[in-house]
Write a protein that holds these residues in place. Structure first.
Motif, short mmCIF file in Angstrom:
data_model
loop_
_atom_site.label_atom_id
_atom_site.label_comp_id
_atom_site.label_asym_id
_atom_site.label_seq_id
_atom_site.Cartn_x
_atom_site.Cartn_y
_atom_site.Cartn_z
N ILE A 1 -2.53 -3.12 9.13
CA ILE A 1 -1.90 -4.15 8.29
C ILE A 1 -1.82 -5.40 9.16
O ILE A 1 -0.92 -5.55 9.98
CB ILE A 1 -0.49 -3.73 7.82
N ASP A 2 -2.80 -6.27 9.02
CA ASP A 2 -2.85 -7.44 9.91
C ASP A 2 -2.49 -8.74 9.19
O ASP A 2 -2.62 -9.83 9.75
CB ASP A 2 -4.21 -7.56 10.58
N LYS A 3 -2.01 -8.61 7.94
CA LYS A 3 -1.56 -9.78 7.19
C LYS A 3 -0.15 -9.50 6.69
O LYS A 3 0.50 -8.55 7.15
CB LYS A 3 -2.54 -10.08 6.06
N ASN A 4 0.35 -10.30 5.80
CA ASN A 4 1.71 -10.14 5.29
C ASN A 4 1.87 -8.78 4.63
O ASN A 4 1.17 -8.45 3.67
CB ASN A 4 2.00 -11.27 4.29
N PHE A 5 2.82 -7.98 5.11
CA PHE A 5 3.00 -6.60 4.63
C PHE A 5 3.22 -6.57 3.11
O PHE A 5 2.72 -5.67 2.42
CB PHE A 5 4.19 -5.97 5.35
N THR A 6 3.96 -7.53 2.59
CA THR A 6 4.29 -7.52 1.16
C THR A 6 3.12 -7.96 0.27
O THR A 6 3.24 -7.93 -0.96
CB THR A 6 5.52 -8.42 0.87
N ASP A 7 2.00 -8.32 0.87
CA ASP A 7 0.81 -8.63 0.08
C ASP A 7 -0.04 -7.39 -0.18
O ASP A 7 -1.09 -7.48 -0.84
CB ASP A 7 -0.05 -9.69 0.79
N ILE B 1 11.46 5.59 -6.47
CA ILE B 1 10.84 4.38 -5.94
C ILE B 1 10.46 3.50 -7.12
O ILE B 1 9.72 3.91 -8.02
CB ILE B 1 9.59 4.73 -5.11
N LEU B 2 10.96 2.28 -7.10
CA LEU B 2 10.66 1.35 -8.18
C LEU B 2 9.17 1.02 -8.17
O LEU B 2 8.59 0.73 -7.12
CB LEU B 2 11.48 0.07 -8.03
N SER B 3 8.57 1.10 -9.34
CA SER B 3 7.14 0.85 -9.43
C SER B 3 6.80 0.34 -10.81
O SER B 3 7.59 0.45 -11.75
CB SER B 3 6.35 2.14 -9.14
N SER B 4 5.62 -0.22 -10.90
CA SER B 4 5.08 -0.64 -12.18
C SER B 4 3.89 0.24 -12.49
O SER B 4 2.86 0.16 -11.79
CB SER B 4 4.66 -2.10 -12.14
N LYS B 5 4.06 1.14 -13.44
CA LYS B 5 3.02 2.10 -13.82
C LYS B 5 2.63 2.97 -12.62
O LYS B 5 3.40 3.78 -12.17
CB LYS B 5 1.82 1.37 -14.42
N ASN B 6 1.47 2.73 -12.06
CA ASN B 6 0.97 3.62 -11.00
C ASN B 6 0.89 2.94 -9.65
O ASN B 6 0.08 3.30 -8.81
CB ASN B 6 -0.42 4.14 -11.38
N THR B 7 1.74 1.95 -9.40
CA THR B 7 1.66 1.19 -8.15
C THR B 7 2.99 1.19 -7.40
O THR B 7 4.06 1.28 -8.00
CB THR B 7 1.24 -0.27 -8.40
N ILE B 8 2.90 1.08 -6.08
CA ILE B 8 4.06 0.87 -5.23
C ILE B 8 3.80 -0.36 -4.37
O ILE B 8 2.98 -0.32 -3.44
CB ILE B 8 4.34 2.08 -4.31
N PRO B 9 4.45 -1.50 -4.67
CA PRO B 9 4.34 -2.68 -3.79
C PRO B 9 5.01 -2.36 -2.45
O PRO B 9 6.09 -1.76 -2.41
CB PRO B 9 5.09 -3.76 -4.55
N LEU B 10 4.41 -2.77 -1.37
CA LEU B 10 4.93 -2.43 -0.05
C LEU B 10 5.92 -3.48 0.45
O LEU B 10 5.69 -4.68 0.35
CB LEU B 10 3.79 -2.29 0.96
N PHE B 11 7.02 -2.98 1.00
CA PHE B 11 7.96 -3.79 1.78
C PHE B 11 8.68 -2.86 2.73
O PHE B 11 8.85 -1.66 2.45
CB PHE B 11 8.93 -4.58 0.88
N GLU C 1 -4.41 -1.77 -1.61
CA GLU C 1 -4.95 -3.06 -2.01
C GLU C 1 -4.29 -4.19 -1.24
O GLU C 1 -3.10 -4.11 -0.92
CB GLU C 1 -4.75 -3.29 -3.52
N TYR C 2 -5.07 -5.23 -0.98
CA TYR C 2 -4.54 -6.46 -0.40
C TYR C 2 -4.80 -7.59 -1.39
O TYR C 2 -5.94 -7.85 -1.77
CB TYR C 2 -5.22 -6.77 0.94
N LEU C 3 -3.72 -8.23 -1.84
CA LEU C 3 -3.80 -9.28 -2.85
C LEU C 3 -4.64 -8.83 -4.05
O LEU C 3 -5.53 -9.53 -4.54
CB LEU C 3 -4.38 -10.56 -2.24
N ASN C 4 -4.33 -7.58 -4.49
CA ASN C 4 -4.93 -7.00 -5.69
C ASN C 4 -6.41 -6.66 -5.55
O ASN C 4 -7.09 -6.39 -6.56
CB ASN C 4 -4.72 -7.90 -6.92
N LYS C 5 -6.91 -6.66 -4.31
CA LYS C 5 -8.30 -6.25 -4.08
C LYS C 5 -8.31 -5.00 -3.20
O LYS C 5 -7.55 -4.91 -2.23
CB LYS C 5 -9.08 -7.39 -3.40
N PRO C 6 -9.17 -4.01 -3.50
CA PRO C 6 -9.20 -2.78 -2.71
C PRO C 6 -9.53 -3.05 -1.24
O PRO C 6 -10.44 -3.82 -0.93
CB PRO C 6 -10.30 -1.97 -3.37
N PHE C 7 -8.76 -2.43 -0.37
CA PHE C 7 -8.98 -2.50 1.07
C PHE C 7 -9.57 -1.17 1.55
O PHE C 7 -10.55 -1.13 2.28
CB PHE C 7 -7.67 -2.82 1.78
#
Length: 282
Positions: A146-152, A180-190, A212-218
């Motif tokens: 994780i080399d960018k903003n964790f919450t992205d 864990i609060l989520s939207s459908k099948n996702t967990i935003p990281l913080f 994913e990073y900024l909604n793109k698969p990593f």
């Protein structure tokens, strides 16, 4: 010894000590984090013959007590390379005088790494060489960069889930759970997700998770067949661990008998156990 596998798309380097994946690269990006000991001193340890911590760091088998440290001993031993090509390597570690003191079973553990296109397949084979059943657990613990903003970053699962995490207290399950609060099948990281240690899921419907990073698969992990999944990091650490497991830590009410341990696997005498997961890079 470092063993490096390459094809036209990716490369993977594995340390024969622990058969540990230490780098996984596509282009200029290394997807496995680079160790910084102020956070953690591993990159992708193999968890065997237990996953997590035992109550009192001990267990009972045939009315005899044994001491075994967190995540077992495989990660702290040298493996032999028993097969190697440009795109595949197989590592082997067998029981010895030291392991028999803490785990009284004769075994061979084989770990293979195979790269195909932009994917690495990691396979585990546990061979029971005893005339009796052998209880064990095995799991993966890869730490991804994780080399960018964790919450992205976001974790995206391939099925709609009710994310109920089993809470650890002092490395043992407390019996409590948290949603864990989520939207459908996702967990935003913080980072606050991990103030009580790892997230541990026991009953997921999903078999694929995409970071994913900024909604793109990593990267994407296919862990089909694994009954448990752990997700872990530390405050401000530049990594996220996504961990498929066959096995769990003890809970505070565990009996200590390894045969009764939650999540334990049993191999019949002179038999073997096989499983695998894959990491796909984008």
């Amino acid at each position: 010894m470092i063993v490096t596998l390459k094809n036209k798309e990716i490369s993977a380097s594995i340390n024969s000590f622990g058969a540990e994946l230490v780098s996984l690269s596509k282009g200029e990006t290394n997807y496995i984090w680079k160790i910084d000991t102020k956070y953690w001193n591993k990159t992708s340890p193999v968890l065997f013959p237990i996953v997590g911590r035992l109550k009192n760091d001990s267990y009972t088998y045939n009315e005899k007590d044994y001491a075994l440290s967190r995540h077992g001993f495989a990660r702290d031993h040298e493996f032999k390379v028993i097969h190697q090509t440009e795109t595949k390597a197989i590592f082997s570690f067998s029981s010895n005088e030291d392991t028999l003191k803490t785990y009284p079973f004769d075994f061979e553990l084989q770990i293979s790494y195979t790269i195909i296109e932009d994917k690495v397949i990691i396979s585990y084979k546990v061979i029971n060489k005893n005339e009796v059943e052998m209880p064990f657990s095995i799991g993966a613990h890869p730490a991804f960069t994780i080399d960018k903003n964790f919450t992205d970053y976001t974790l995206v699962f391939n099925s709609k889930e009710h994310f109920e995490s089993h809470v650890l207290e002092n490395d043992l399950f407390s019996g409590k759970t948290k949603n864990i609060l989520s939207s459908k099948n996702t967990i935003p990281l913080f980072y606050d997700l991990f103030t009580e240690d790892a997230l541990v899921f026991k009953q997921l419907k999903s078999s694929v998770i995409t970071l994913e990073y900024l909604n793109k698969p990593f990267l994407k992990i296919n862990f089909e067949g694994f009954p448990y999944l752990g997700i872990w990091t530390k405050e401000k650490a530049p990594f996220i661990c996504i961990e498929p497991w066959f096995g769990l830590a003890d809970n505070h009410n565990s009996s200590g008998k390894i045969i009764e341990k939650e999540g334990i696997e049993i191999i019949a005498s002179n038999s073997k156990f096989d499983c695998q997961f894959s990491i796909e890079l984008f």
